[in-house]
Write an enzyme that holds these catalytic residues in place. Structure first.
Site, PDB file in Angstrom:
ATOM      1  N   GLY A   8       0.832  -1.209   0.000  1.00 37.99           N
ATOM      2  CA  GLY A   8       0.000   0.000   0.000  1.00 37.99           C
ATOM      3  C   GLY A   8       0.860   1.250   0.000  1.00 37.99           C
ATOM      4  O   GLY A   8       0.485   2.290   0.540  1.00 37.99           O
ATOM      5  N   GLY A  11      -0.507   4.652  -1.065  1.00 38.86           N
ATOM      6  CA  GLY A  11      -1.654   5.202  -0.329  1.00 38.86           C
ATOM      7  C   GLY A  11      -1.277   6.389   0.534  1.00 38.86           C
ATOM      8  O   GLY A  11      -0.121   6.841   0.527  1.00 38.86           O
ATOM      9  N   GLN A  12      -2.265   6.894   1.292  1.00 42.18           N
ATOM     10  CA  GLN A  12      -2.063   8.124   2.069  1.00 42.18           C
ATOM     11  C   GLN A  12      -0.920   7.966   3.065  1.00 42.18           C
ATOM     12  O   GLN A  12      -0.003   8.785   3.091  1.00 42.18           O
ATOM     13  CB  GLN A  12      -3.363   8.500   2.810  1.00 42.18           C
ATOM     14  CG  GLN A  12      -3.287   9.871   3.476  1.00 42.18           C
ATOM     15  CD  GLN A  12      -4.207  10.015   4.678  1.00 42.18           C
ATOM     16  OE1 GLN A  12      -4.720   9.041   5.212  1.00 42.18           O
ATOM     17  NE2 GLN A  12      -4.413  11.238   5.094  1.00 42.18           N
ATOM     18  N   ASP A  53       0.290  -7.782  -6.101  1.00 44.70           N
ATOM     19  CA  ASP A  53      -1.016  -7.956  -5.486  1.00 44.70           C
ATOM     20  C   ASP A  53      -0.833  -8.990  -4.381  1.00 44.70           C
ATOM     21  O   ASP A  53      -0.452 -10.128  -4.667  1.00 44.70           O
ATOM     22  CB  ASP A  53      -1.998  -8.448  -6.561  1.00 44.70           C
ATOM     23  CG  ASP A  53      -3.423  -8.466  -6.043  1.00 44.70           C
ATOM     24  OD1 ASP A  53      -3.604  -8.342  -4.807  1.00 44.70           O
ATOM     25  OD2 ASP A  53      -4.344  -8.598  -6.865  1.00 44.70           O
ATOM     26  N   TYR A 142     -16.009  -2.297   7.200  1.00 48.15           N
ATOM     27  CA  TYR A 142     -14.664  -1.855   7.550  1.00 48.15           C
ATOM     28  C   TYR A 142     -14.313  -2.323   8.964  1.00 48.15           C
ATOM     29  O   TYR A 142     -13.266  -2.915   9.206  1.00 48.15           O
ATOM     30  CB  TYR A 142     -14.615  -0.325   7.463  1.00 48.15           C
ATOM     31  CG  TYR A 142     -13.278   0.299   7.732  1.00 48.15           C
ATOM     32  CD1 TYR A 142     -12.199   0.076   6.894  1.00 48.15           C
ATOM     33  CD2 TYR A 142     -13.104   1.140   8.833  1.00 48.15           C
ATOM     34  CE1 TYR A 142     -10.970   0.678   7.142  1.00 48.15           C
ATOM     35  CE2 TYR A 142     -11.891   1.751   9.080  1.00 48.15           C
ATOM     36  CZ  TYR A 142     -10.823   1.512   8.231  1.00 48.15           C
ATOM     37  OH  TYR A 142      -9.614   2.120   8.467  1.00 48.15           O
ATOM     38  N   LYS A 146     -11.549  -4.928  10.440  1.00 48.66           N
ATOM     39  CA  LYS A 146     -10.491  -4.449  11.350  1.00 48.66           C
ATOM     40  C   LYS A 146     -10.442  -5.288  12.628  1.00 48.66           C
ATOM     41  O   LYS A 146      -9.366  -5.622  13.108  1.00 48.66           O
ATOM     42  CB  LYS A 146     -10.696  -2.959  11.668  1.00 48.66           C
ATOM     43  CG  LYS A 146     -10.349  -2.054  10.496  1.00 48.66           C
ATOM     44  CD  LYS A 146      -8.872  -2.155  10.143  1.00 48.66           C
ATOM     45  CE  LYS A 146      -8.535  -1.532   8.827  1.00 48.66           C
ATOM     46  NZ  LYS A 146      -7.135  -1.725   8.422  1.00 48.66           N
ATOM     47  N   ILE A 172      -6.339  10.381   9.742  1.00 47.96           N
ATOM     48  CA  ILE A 172      -4.976  10.884   9.543  1.00 47.96           C
ATOM     49  C   ILE A 172      -5.025  12.084   8.588  1.00 47.96           C
ATOM     50  O   ILE A 172      -5.585  11.990   7.497  1.00 47.96           O
ATOM     51  CB  ILE A 172      -4.053   9.798   8.946  1.00 47.96           C
ATOM     52  CG1 ILE A 172      -4.101   8.510   9.787  1.00 47.96           C
ATOM     53  CG2 ILE A 172      -2.625  10.320   8.808  1.00 47.96           C
ATOM     54  CD1 ILE A 172      -3.517   8.609  11.161  1.00 47.96           C
TER      55      ILE A 172
HETATM   56  N1  SER Z   1      -9.695   7.262   8.386  1.00 46.75           N
HETATM   57  C1  SER Z   1     -10.377   6.007   8.394  1.00 46.75           C
HETATM   58  C2  SER Z   1     -11.685   6.080   7.725  1.00 46.75           C
HETATM   59  O1  SER Z   1     -12.317   7.107   7.831  1.00 46.75           O
HETATM   60  C3  SER Z   1     -10.571   5.541   9.801  1.00 46.75           C
HETATM   61  O2  SER Z   1      -9.725   4.519  10.073  1.00 46.75           O
HETATM   62  O3  SER Z   1     -12.107   5.137   7.141  1.00 46.75           O
END
Ligand code: SER
Length: 315
Positions: A8, A11-12, A53, A142, A146, A172
């Site tokens: 990743g 990614g951010q 991948d 999500y 997690k 973040i």
């Molecule tokens: N920044 C994430 C989200 O909003 C939270 O873990 O999905």
């Protein structure tokens, strides 16, 4: 010297973590990987980059072996709002991807960092000063991935001795890379819109308090946790970490202090509002502070000042 692989990496968090890790451990010792999105020139030119991948177990294992990787920062994940739109994809990336990473880590004796999230909590979790060990019954895909990920990582540690460690990241905020499809994204978008247009329409309603963190602290927390003395760790997957907790009107007031013409309006997105309402208002991160010295540098004011200063140079 560590040999690190980051998934990743476009990614951010990933793109900035790779650069930070390269500063510490050396450019050639940090292998960046992404699935499809092309890396920035900075990322590609500063060290090794591979398209991979993690669903393809054999190629992933080959890459880890080829570079004698001993530490994996597994950041490839689908965020909360996208996960609600595409639950199938979220399960596949967040669970099957993590499972493959853990299997390779077991086979090749690698330590694994993987982020959990405030999304690992749900509507029955105590919302204020949310304890480290508490009820985790999330009602989003999500969140399901997690919590399952936290359990899977703990299982691999206890059963196979894989050195797994994780953080429950809040939202973040960064001026480098935009997040993709999260519920906390408003706290990043607000800066772009405030600087470019002096106004922002927020998709969460007033009063929605959530934990947040500025990118430099997010990077430091991952690195510090992976460097922590394992003898001190009573927890592993995953530590509550937070640097600030605010509602949309709080960040709007800080932005207005820096950009006086700024105006915020609200147009609530019911999906993301529902997700945000199920998450804590503020987490208790004392276990992270005690067990490995977590101590964030940026509060709301310091973060806003830095964001406006840095983004104004770019936009
Ligand atoms: N920044 C994430 C989200 O909003 C939270 O873990 O999905």
């Amino acid at each position: 010297m560590k040999k690190i692989l980051v998934t990743g990496a476009v990614g951010q968090i990933g793109s900035e973590l790779v650069m930070e890790l390269r500063k510490i451990y050396g450019n050639s010792n940090v292998i960046a990987t992404g699935r499809k999105t092309p890396p920035s020139d900075k990322l590609r030119e500063s060290g090794p980059f591979y398209f991979i991948d993690v669903a393809d177990l054999d190629s992933f294992a080959d890459l880890v072996k080829k570079h004698n990787v001993d530490t994996i920062y597994h950041l490839a994940a689908i965020l909360s709002a996208v996960a609600e739109a595409k639950p199938n994809l979220a399960w596949s990336v967040n669970i099957n991807g993590l499972y493959n990473v853990l299997e390779v880590a077991r086979e090749c004796t690698c330590a694994v960092f993987t982020p959990s999230s405030i999304g690992a909590f749900g509507p029955t979790t105590p919302p204020d000063n949310t304890p480290q060990d508490t009820i985790q019954r999330p009602n989003t895909m999500y969140g399901v991935t997690k919590v399952a990920g936290e359990l899977l990582c703990d299982y691999y540690y206890k059963r196979f001795g894989v050195d797994t460690r994780g953080l429950r990241y809040p939202g973040i905020i960064s001026h480098e890379t935009l997040p993709g499809g999260g519920t906390t994204d408003y706290a990043v978008e607000i800066f772009y819109e405030a600087i470019k247009h002096r106004k922002y329409t927020c998709f969460l309603q007033e009063g929605t308090k959530l934990d947040m963190m500025y990118m430099p602290d997010a990077l430091q927390s991952a690195i510090d946790l992976m460097e922590a003395d394992p003898a001190r760790l009573k927890h592993r997957n995953a530590f509550n970490v937070t640097a600030m907790s605010f509602a949309p009107e709080d960040i709007a007031a800080e932005v207005k202090r820096l950009i006086p013409e700024f105006v915020m309006s609200y147009e609530v997105d019911p999906v993301r509002q529902g997700i945000a309402d199920s998450w804590p208002n503020s987490m208790d991160d004392s276990c992270a502070r005690e067990e490995w010295g977590w101590n964030p540098k940026y509060d709301l004011r310091a973060m806003c000042e830095d964001m406006v200063r840095e983004l104004s140079k770019k936009l």
